[in-house]
Design a protein around this motif. Structure first.
Motif, PDB file in Angstrom:
ATOM      1  N   GLU A 285     -26.155 -55.942  36.440  1.00  0.00           N
ATOM      2  CA  GLU A 285     -26.112 -56.410  37.630  1.00  0.00           C
ATOM      3  C   GLU A 285     -25.902 -55.165  38.565  1.00  0.00           C
ATOM      4  O   GLU A 285     -25.471 -54.076  38.222  1.00  0.00           O
ATOM      5  CB  GLU A 285     -24.733 -57.471  37.874  1.00  0.00           C
ATOM      6  CG  GLU A 285     -24.737 -58.684  36.942  1.00  0.00           C
ATOM      7  CD  GLU A 285     -23.884 -59.615  37.270  1.00  0.00           C
ATOM      8  OE1 GLU A 285     -23.026 -59.420  38.333  1.00  0.00           O
ATOM      9  OE2 GLU A 285     -23.766 -60.512  36.484  1.00  0.00           O
ATOM     10  N   THR A 286     -26.215 -55.475  40.072  1.00  0.00           N
ATOM     11  CA  THR A 286     -26.017 -54.384  41.023  1.00  0.00           C
ATOM     12  C   THR A 286     -25.131 -54.797  42.183  1.00  0.00           C
ATOM     13  O   THR A 286     -25.064 -56.154  42.284  1.00  0.00           O
ATOM     14  CB  THR A 286     -27.306 -53.816  41.561  1.00  0.00           C
ATOM     15  OG1 THR A 286     -28.051 -54.945  41.988  1.00  0.00           O
ATOM     16  CG2 THR A 286     -28.148 -53.128  40.232  1.00  0.00           C
ATOM     17  N   ILE A 318     -18.341 -44.213  34.916  1.00  0.00           N
ATOM     18  CA  ILE A 318     -17.928 -44.832  36.182  1.00  0.00           C
ATOM     19  C   ILE A 318     -19.591 -45.202  36.718  1.00  0.00           C
ATOM     20  O   ILE A 318     -20.072 -44.127  37.374  1.00  0.00           O
ATOM     21  CB  ILE A 318     -17.078 -44.067  37.017  1.00  0.00           C
ATOM     22  CG1 ILE A 318     -15.714 -43.961  36.362  1.00  0.00           C
ATOM     23  CG2 ILE A 318     -16.920 -44.857  38.474  1.00  0.00           C
ATOM     24  CD1 ILE A 318     -14.758 -42.996  37.412  1.00  0.00           C
ATOM     25  N   PRO A 319     -19.961 -46.511  36.694  1.00  0.00           N
ATOM     26  CA  PRO A 319     -21.332 -46.786  36.787  1.00  0.00           C
ATOM     27  C   PRO A 319     -21.909 -46.856  38.501  1.00  0.00           C
ATOM     28  O   PRO A 319     -22.179 -48.066  38.892  1.00  0.00           O
ATOM     29  CB  PRO A 319     -21.404 -48.089  36.294  1.00  0.00           C
ATOM     30  CG  PRO A 319     -20.270 -48.650  36.397  1.00  0.00           C
ATOM     31  CD  PRO A 319     -19.204 -47.533  36.190  1.00  0.00           C
ATOM     32  N   CYS A 320     -21.772 -45.606  39.085  1.00  0.00           N
ATOM     33  CA  CYS A 320     -22.294 -45.606  40.398  1.00  0.00           C
ATOM     34  C   CYS A 320     -23.796 -45.809  40.412  1.00  0.00           C
ATOM     35  O   CYS A 320     -24.408 -46.147  41.585  1.00  0.00           O
ATOM     36  CB  CYS A 320     -21.971 -44.333  41.201  1.00  0.00           C
ATOM     37  SG  CYS A 320     -22.535 -42.895  40.315  1.00  0.00           S
ATOM     38  N   HIS A 321     -24.724 -45.964  39.400  1.00  0.00           N
ATOM     39  CA  HIS A 321     -25.968 -46.135  39.308  1.00  0.00           C
ATOM     40  C   HIS A 321     -26.070 -47.552  39.544  1.00  0.00           C
ATOM     41  O   HIS A 321     -27.262 -47.911  39.763  1.00  0.00           O
ATOM     42  CB  HIS A 321     -26.693 -45.648  38.119  1.00  0.00           C
ATOM     43  CG  HIS A 321     -26.071 -46.387  36.754  1.00  0.00           C
ATOM     44  ND1 HIS A 321     -24.864 -45.952  36.226  1.00  0.00           N
ATOM     45  CD2 HIS A 321     -26.444 -47.457  36.315  1.00  0.00           C
ATOM     46  CE1 HIS A 321     -24.762 -46.709  35.133  1.00  0.00           C
ATOM     47  NE2 HIS A 321     -25.532 -47.636  35.061  1.00  0.00           N
ATOM     48  N   TYR A 333     -29.104 -40.966  44.624  1.00  0.00           N
ATOM     49  CA  TYR A 333     -28.325 -40.673  43.376  1.00  0.00           C
ATOM     50  C   TYR A 333     -28.121 -39.320  42.996  1.00  0.00           C
ATOM     51  O   TYR A 333     -29.342 -38.396  43.174  1.00  0.00           O
ATOM     52  CB  TYR A 333     -28.880 -41.093  42.195  1.00  0.00           C
ATOM     53  CG  TYR A 333     -28.080 -41.419  40.808  1.00  0.00           C
ATOM     54  CD1 TYR A 333     -26.879 -41.923  40.613  1.00  0.00           C
ATOM     55  CD2 TYR A 333     -28.802 -40.876  39.723  1.00  0.00           C
ATOM     56  CE1 TYR A 333     -26.357 -42.108  39.698  1.00  0.00           C
ATOM     57  CE2 TYR A 333     -27.848 -40.906  38.501  1.00  0.00           C
ATOM     58  CZ  TYR A 333     -26.765 -41.627  38.420  1.00  0.00           C
ATOM     59  OH  TYR A 333     -25.952 -41.775  37.166  1.00  0.00           O
ATOM     60  N   ALA A 334     -26.932 -38.562  42.719  1.00  0.00           N
ATOM     61  CA  ALA A 334     -26.624 -37.397  42.659  1.00  0.00           C
ATOM     62  C   ALA A 334     -27.646 -36.458  41.700  1.00  0.00           C
ATOM     63  O   ALA A 334     -27.871 -35.341  41.693  1.00  0.00           O
ATOM     64  CB  ALA A 334     -25.046 -37.072  42.428  1.00  0.00           C
ATOM     65  N   LEU A 344     -30.667 -48.385  35.131  1.00  0.00           N
ATOM     66  CA  LEU A 344     -30.670 -49.875  35.319  1.00  0.00           C
ATOM     67  C   LEU A 344     -31.724 -50.729  34.434  1.00  0.00           C
ATOM     68  O   LEU A 344     -31.254 -51.672  34.000  1.00  0.00           O
ATOM     69  CB  LEU A 344     -31.014 -49.881  36.786  1.00  0.00           C
ATOM     70  CG  LEU A 344     -29.975 -49.551  37.911  1.00  0.00           C
ATOM     71  CD1 LEU A 344     -30.627 -49.572  39.225  1.00  0.00           C
ATOM     72  CD2 LEU A 344     -28.687 -50.263  37.675  1.00  0.00           C
ATOM     73  N   GLU A 345     -32.831 -49.933  34.021  1.00  0.00           N
ATOM     74  CA  GLU A 345     -33.818 -50.633  33.310  1.00  0.00           C
ATOM     75  C   GLU A 345     -33.068 -50.745  31.736  1.00  0.00           C
ATOM     76  O   GLU A 345     -33.546 -51.877  31.207  1.00  0.00           O
ATOM     77  CB  GLU A 345     -34.869 -49.780  33.085  1.00  0.00           C
ATOM     78  CG  GLU A 345     -35.718 -49.830  34.472  1.00  0.00           C
ATOM     79  CD  GLU A 345     -36.967 -49.142  34.461  1.00  0.00           C
ATOM     80  OE1 GLU A 345     -37.016 -48.267  33.521  1.00  0.00           O
ATOM     81  OE2 GLU A 345     -37.842 -49.287  35.349  1.00  0.00           O
TER      82      GLU A 345
END
Length: 350
Positions: A285-286, A318-321, A333-334, A344-345
């Motif tokens: 999820e996002t 820590i999933p900032c993606h 994205y850094a 994500l895929e």
């Protein structure tokens, strides 16, 4: 603690609102309400009631607009209380920040106008932290800032609001990963071990103290680590850190993999709340930056939430993606948008 504020995010479009109701997304409570044409009732997105048919639902900006249109509030989810709860949490945050010493739960709840146990749950739901944890993190952040400004360690301890050095050292060990004097002196007397792994998404640096992981990053090496902690003792990985690094490599291959690894990262109370909200996003999820800001009770701090995502020291863990722009695009994205897309895929396939 200073935060960059941005205008309150606009109400999502109708399809995004409907999706929020299907997911019962608590993070969007207070951003809009959904009204059911057949019953004349309006609800907040997280309402646990059975969903109506899509064609029977309309979305409005707030409860006032819903009442003006002739709808009445749901007695189950009580959408009118969302705004009141968030105002109470904001008032409590200001009260804690203004206090010279951390106030008790009873004092904070009384200031907000709630019963202590109820407000404890409410505050944690809105910010991701308890009032006591928020107060401790805020005081530790003041200590860090005072140390960075120069002067004596003892003076910084009392300036931050501590009554005794012992409490300051205990908090610093927990939140900064080192004593106040070590933090002031570039990590002096702290041992940080590191491992460099070749992963399916490129080279990764994994570093940690005896307490836990303090850095996971793509395209960095031991030179970058030494720049961050110029006076720490930087050593190659021991068996413990090699084991943690192997788990991190597995996580990059399968970012939906549940892991509970020890952490040793410092951050402001706001940053910690954002990072907790990131870890609460289910794999696959996002969320938007606006949804993250709303989830921690700061709907106006969208840019600050984005900055906190960028300050994340533990990539993937820590999933900032999992955070997208409000229009659904990947955003920045850094470590490169292609890596973000790949992560994500992989989660969606899992």
């Amino acid at each position: 603690m200073r935060q960059m504020e941005a205008p309150t995010p606009a109400m999502p479009d109708a399809e995004a609102c409907w999706d929020a109701f299907l997911r019962r997304d608590r993070g969007l409570d207070g951003r809009f309400v959904g009204a059911v044409l057949t019953t004349g009732i309006y609800c907040k997105p997280s309402c646990a009631a059975r969903h109506p048919r899509r064609e029977n639902m309309v979305f409005l900006a707030d409860p006032q607009a819903a009442r003006a249109a002739g709808f009445r509030a749901c007695l189950r989810c009580r959408p009118d209380e969302v705004g009141r709860d968030r105002l109470a949490v904001e008032a409590a945050v200001a009260f804690i920040a203004a206090a010279e010493t951390p106030p008790s739960l009873e004092q904070v709840a009384a200031h907000a106008g709630y019963a202590p146990h109820h407000f404890h749950r409410l505050f944690k739901r809105e910010t991701g932290m308890t009032p006591a944890a928020y107060a401790r993190s805020l005081r530790t952040e003041r200590l860090k800032n005072a140390l960075e400004e120069g002067g004596s360690v003892t003076g910084a301890i009392y300036e931050a609001g501590y009554n005794a050095p012992s409490r300051a050292y205990a908090d610093a060990e927990r939140h900064l990963g080192m004593t106040p004097s070590a933090w002031k002196d570039g990590g002096r007397e702290v041992v940080i071990r590191y491992a460099e792994r070749a992963t399916s998404l490129g080279p990764v640096l994994v570093a940690g103290t005896e307490r836990g992981l303090c850095r996971i990053s793509f395209d960095e090496d031991v030179t970058d680590l030494r720049q961050r902690f110029p006076k720490a003792e930087i050593l190659p990985a021991d068996a413990r850190l090699e084991g943690l690094a192997a788990q991190v490599e597995q996580l990059i291959d399968d970012p939906a993999r549940p892991l509970d690894l020890p952490l040793d990262v410092c951050g402001t109370a706001f940053q910690q709340a954002v990072w907790a909200a990131l870890r609460a996003i289910p794999p696959g999820e996002t969320r938007s930056y606006g949804e993250i800001a709303a989830a921690i009770g700061k709907p106006g701090a969208v840019r600050a939430a984005g900055t906190a995502c960028g300050d994340n020291a533990l990539v993937v863990l820590i999933p900032c993606h999992r955070v997208l722009r409000s229009d659904g695009s990947l955003g920045g994205y850094a470590y490169g948008v292609e890596r973000k897309k790949a992560l994500l895929e992989r989660e969606k396939r899992a």
